[in-house]
Design a protein around this motif. Sequence first.
Motif, short mmCIF file in Angstrom:
data_model
loop_
_atom_site.label_atom_id
_atom_site.label_comp_id
_atom_site.label_asym_id
_atom_site.label_seq_id
_atom_site.Cartn_x
_atom_site.Cartn_y
_atom_site.Cartn_z
N TYR A 59 128.54 -29.41 -3.76
CA TYR A 59 129.38 -28.88 -2.68
C TYR A 59 129.25 -29.77 -1.44
O TYR A 59 128.23 -30.41 -1.23
CB TYR A 59 128.94 -27.46 -2.30
CG TYR A 59 129.08 -26.45 -3.40
CD1 TYR A 59 130.30 -25.79 -3.60
CD2 TYR A 59 128.01 -26.14 -4.23
CE1 TYR A 59 130.44 -24.84 -4.61
CE2 TYR A 59 128.15 -25.20 -5.24
CZ TYR A 59 129.36 -24.55 -5.42
OH TYR A 59 129.50 -23.63 -6.41
N CYS A 60 130.29 -29.72 -0.63
CA CYS A 60 130.27 -30.47 0.63
C CYS A 60 129.31 -29.79 1.59
O CYS A 60 129.36 -28.58 1.77
CB CYS A 60 131.66 -30.53 1.23
SG CYS A 60 131.67 -31.23 2.89
N GLU A 61 128.49 -30.57 2.23
CA GLU A 61 127.53 -29.99 3.19
C GLU A 61 128.20 -29.60 4.50
O GLU A 61 127.60 -28.96 5.35
CB GLU A 61 126.40 -30.99 3.47
CG GLU A 61 125.46 -31.14 2.30
CD GLU A 61 124.36 -32.14 2.57
OE1 GLU A 61 124.39 -32.79 3.64
OE2 GLU A 61 123.48 -32.27 1.72
N HIS A 62 129.44 -30.01 4.65
CA HIS A 62 130.15 -29.71 5.89
C HIS A 62 131.10 -28.52 5.68
O HIS A 62 130.95 -27.48 6.32
CB HIS A 62 130.92 -30.93 6.35
CG HIS A 62 131.63 -30.76 7.65
ND1 HIS A 62 130.99 -30.81 8.86
CD2 HIS A 62 132.93 -30.51 7.92
CE1 HIS A 62 131.87 -30.60 9.82
NE2 HIS A 62 133.05 -30.41 9.28
N GLY A 84 131.85 -27.08 2.59
CA GLY A 84 131.50 -26.21 1.47
C GLY A 84 132.36 -26.38 0.23
O GLY A 84 132.13 -25.73 -0.78
N HIS A 85 133.37 -27.25 0.29
CA HIS A 85 134.27 -27.36 -0.86
C HIS A 85 133.56 -27.95 -2.07
O HIS A 85 132.80 -28.90 -1.96
CB HIS A 85 135.49 -28.20 -0.50
CG HIS A 85 136.58 -27.37 0.13
ND1 HIS A 85 137.58 -26.80 -0.62
CD2 HIS A 85 136.80 -26.99 1.40
CE1 HIS A 85 138.38 -26.11 0.18
NE2 HIS A 85 137.92 -26.21 1.42
#
Lengths: 451, 459
Positions: free
Chosen positions: B176-179, B181-182
């Motif tokens: 997941y993206c840490e920014h 969440g995607h």
Amino acid sequence: MANFAKSNAPSFSVDVYQNEFLPEGAREVNAIVTVTSTGGGTTGGMPLPTADPQVAVSSQGADAGVVVMVDCSGSMDYPPTKMRNARDATAAAIDTLRDGVAFAVVAGNHEAQEVYPGGGTLAVADETTRQAAKRELRRITAGGGTAIGTWLRLADRLLASADVGIRHGILLTDGRNEHERPEQLAAALEACAGRFTCDARGVGTDWEVKEVTGIASALLGSADIVADPDGLTDDFRQMMESAMGKEVADVALRLWTPQGAEIGFVKQVAPTVEELTDRRTEAGPRAGDYPTGSWGDESRDYHVCVEVPAAGIGQEMLAARVSLILPAPGGGAPQTLAQGLVRAVWTDDMAATTSINAQVAHYTGQAELAQAIQQGLDLRKSGDEAGATARLGRAVQLANTSGNADTAKLLSKVVDVVDAAAGTVRLKAKVAEADEMTLETRSTKTVRVKK
Amino acid sequence: MTMPQLDQLSCPSCAEPLEEEDRFCQACGTDLKAALEHAGRPQDSAAGGAAPPADSAPWSSAPVPGPAAETPGHARSSASEEASDSADFTLPPARGTAAAASFPEAEATRPPGPDPRTSDPRTVPDPREGAPSGGLQALVDQAGPPPADEETGSGPEALGPRCVACGTGAIDADGYCEHCGHKQPLERDHMEQELPALAAASDRGLRHHRNEDFFHISESSTPDGGRAAIAVVCDGVSSATRPDEASAAAARAAGSALEEAVSVGTHPQQAMHEALVTAAEAVNVLAEDGPLEPSKNAPACTIVAALTLDGILTVGWVGDSRAYWVPDDRSAPAARLTEDDSWAAQMVAAGLMAEADAYADPRAHAITGWLGADAYELDPHTAAFRPETAGAVVVCTDGLWNYAESAEELTAAVPADAVDRPLHSAQHLVGYALDGGGHDNVTVAVVPFPPEEVGAGSA
């Protein structure tokens, strides 16, 4: 870094229960996060991961400090059995102390006095110190007023004097906090929060439920009523045993949420409902910590509600990463004990999006149950019988459907239940004060989902 | 809008020259879709922005191994208009593996010159909407030009692969993206494979969060030198546990079984029947070796397979995945070669409903036959055909045929050069389904027939 695999310290696990499927445009994600720490119960007092190794090795159980705060205000002599029972209960608690645990006894009225060992320090439990403490207990006499804030501040000073990992207080009161302003108690609680945990007990029926539950809530401990002073001894022994079982202190629930997300709420929902939303401290980008206090061999559930930015059908997003964080001694990088993922998946499958996760539904009901009891009792006190009947009826209904038998039983002492399933009740004309206070104090106790 | 300060004729992220059909930068995977929407899209590019496949690949008597299955294919967009936010739908995984690097990018086929349309400043996509991530190619070519959109990065987080959705966050260990969440795309979200004799493509679609389809294509030869092309397509049943594993297991098992059977000279129709049984067993085993999700059924999937050998076309299927015959001469009749195991098909077969009504019914897709431990009884269907003309077999899941149900509709969607360029046709048909809405995973294999005529003369 602590080696959890080898040590006897508990290991943590996180399970997430949720329906991750959202319809198009939806933003709210709900999840129940079950945190379980195992391996603690049988190793109470063994070295802690955070402990100074020298302390831990030198004596078993040396890593905990406990201060017992006993109310000795004038009212404790009416009836005199109350003071006697409090002394006996404290003695029983002292007997439960494991060797090596640091402890002290504080007597409290409008000010706080050290009963044992004195000198602003803690004693280390062994046969000699336990006997000495019990001798000192007999010298406590009742007199004076009640200023609980001063007791807590003294306990804090004493606990801070010892180099221990687990710091815990046990507080017994029988009256209202009349000799200091509410702000003074609130300030004391704020000063002590995060420095030690504290269980609070009200004995008799002349104390204020919201004061006692407020202390326990702020200091992440339990609150209860001991209506019959004869029950004190067992209760104190139990509290002390539970305190002895704690092995890891200052554990925080860390919540990472994506950019643009909003926290709806964070609540502990089992074993009791405890609102944590406002107790967040920021912990790096998009993350915040919520205090959970100290842990022994136990399991707790948290309800996390997050609003994430909506994404298109077919998209998946990490709505929250829930981790348990143990701060490192000396301010090093904190240790992650366990973590779980709360997900959001947008789909046009109606069957998937409309179902409510059983755990989420259950704890939503338990939280409403606690609220309905609080509101019902408040309305009853204010003379709004119709409103009280409606709210307590709803509480009976919720307790019935969720299988919360203990709360249902307490409710039946305050209302006559006509139809539990429908929530039809009549207010009892005469309610014992102890019953009403018991219901109010224990209104936040929840049951878990029947598996 | 922040415009990257660089040559507008090239990718805003890595300066790779652009081609008019590109939806994504072929080097770094940056989303160029916004640009295409401004500029209008060529009609024939629906299958995505991949460079035309190596369509000169001849049928050869010594089949050249194609790229490994499951290597992510060309970065390509969801082509639907509704998917305006398709940015994270596109890429090979940001944390590509070394294996992924084996995909031969058709460098030679890409015209180096910029398309005039892309010189319109408006057509340069904002990198923040795109995917300036260290995609597959970027990983392969570490020495390549660094992403040029540093200004939109966010400091330390911009190191390493970045999120395909927001372009800002790094990717965590869970994908997941840490920014923002995607979830980052998986290799399996989009797969393509090309062999000399046939090709296949598969895509997650626009409405599902994972690709539960799978395909297996291969070539084999009989003991007396006859050449066979094998295509297997499976569609995991969503209401089942681990449908993605079921489809992968079934496709691989059936494909291997067919290769093996052909190589020892088994009669094609018998080989097909046995392959379906083998696939069923492979799915059944899954039910035993993992937890079943409560309220879900045992792992299950549909299957359709096509085998061309010695001028005979053999198909086999269970469930509602289909095979169609698309003649090279479009004036000749097209045909659907399979009969669904589905509620709609049963209603039509029983004469209870008109075909159009049956397929419009919400129950249309309830399947009455599948591979899986909880199937009532396995009833593998096989059929053999001897086409008199050249053409192509389109083997597909309902993710495609939902948008082109009849043989005529489907044929109309197949490019005229399907026999010569099977991969291009497979890509095009996947794009066709995505343009139609991409409501399901979509998987298409295209098998030219007879194979001997493919690329004849150039071998």
